[in-house]
Write an enzyme that holds these catalytic residues in place. Sequence first.
Site, PDB file in Angstrom:
ATOM      1  N   VAL A   1       7.711  -2.453   7.350  1.00 32.64           N
ATOM      2  CA  VAL A   1       7.754  -0.982   7.378  1.00 32.64           C
ATOM      3  C   VAL A   1       8.311  -0.457   6.053  1.00 32.64           C
ATOM      4  CG1 VAL A   1       8.677   1.047   8.565  1.00 32.64           C
ATOM      5  CG2 VAL A   1       8.064  -1.002   9.879  1.00 32.64           C
ATOM      6  N   LYS A   2       7.496   0.370   5.398  1.00 31.98           N
ATOM      7  CA  LYS A   2       7.894   0.901   4.090  1.00 31.98           C
ATOM      8  C   LYS A   2       8.506   2.290   4.281  1.00 31.98           C
ATOM      9  CE  LYS A   2       5.803   0.789  -0.516  1.00 31.98           C
ATOM     10  NZ  LYS A   2       4.519   0.816  -1.239  1.00 31.98           N
ATOM     11  N   LEU A   3       9.728   2.431   3.759  1.00 36.74           N
ATOM     12  CA  LEU A   3      10.499   3.662   3.977  1.00 36.74           C
ATOM     13  C   LEU A   3      10.868   4.286   2.635  1.00 36.74           C
ATOM     14  CD1 LEU A   3      13.004   2.006   6.453  1.00 36.74           C
ATOM     15  CD2 LEU A   3      11.267   3.693   7.113  1.00 36.74           C
TER      16      LEU A   3
ATOM     17  N   THR B   1       0.874  -1.184   0.000  1.00 36.32           N
ATOM     18  CA  THR B   1       0.000   0.000   0.000  1.00 36.32           C
ATOM     19  C   THR B   1       0.901   1.220   0.000  1.00 36.32           C
ATOM     20  OG1 THR B   1       0.007   0.128   2.403  1.00 36.32           O
ATOM     21  CG2 THR B   1      -1.754  -1.165   1.404  1.00 36.32           C
TER      22      THR B   1
END
Length: 217
Positions: free
Chosen positions: A86-88, A27
């Site tokens: 965790v998207k960074l 997402t």
Amino acid sequence: MKFFIDTANLDQISEAQSLGILDGVTTNPSLMAKEGITGKQNIIDHYKKICSIVDGDVSAEVISTDFEGMISEGELLAALHPQIVVKLPMIKDGIKACKYFADKGIRTNVTLVFSSGQALLAAKAGATYVSPFLGRLDDISTDGLHLISEIRHIYNNYGFQTEILAASIRHTMHVIDCAKIGADVMTGPLSSITGLLNHPLTDIGLAKFLEDYKKGN
Ligand code: G3P
């Protein structure tokens, strides 16, 4: 090759999950907004709903662009559910945060990657996934597949464990080309997955089999 669906639409996620071949969900804030999911608590609740539908990894993106903010947001997101990754963003503080999370055993997805140098940095920082944006490069008349291919070559040279998550996939040929190159994961809309089902000779062949069966009964 893992198949992720790139959406925050719960119906589409459920449909993909029901096929039995879904490995995860990606997402981003734009996809959340598209579904009308706004505000911190609503977004958090939505991630929990997604995790209750699928068995695989669910990428949840931080909004902060500074190291401290990314750490506190990322820790909160990772604590929501064991499936959360965790998207960074691929910026300096994003790489620092990636290394921090890798050292803590928290899985990450470094996003908005448009060059092999960026992908090299993400792997050095211990990213679980790196997300090169194939379609957006194609949109500006640059060969997105070439980038996937370069990253594959570099990662193979050094045995980096970071998985190449081909993102911004738009259609079935992107999926097939990425599979040929050896991308570890694809993420795209539901149509890029279900479109792989289609072949007119399958439809014609099945219709003929059923017709012939009826003749004998
Ligand atoms: O996974 C990345 C994706 O959400 C971007 O896709 O189609 O907006 O370029 P797109």
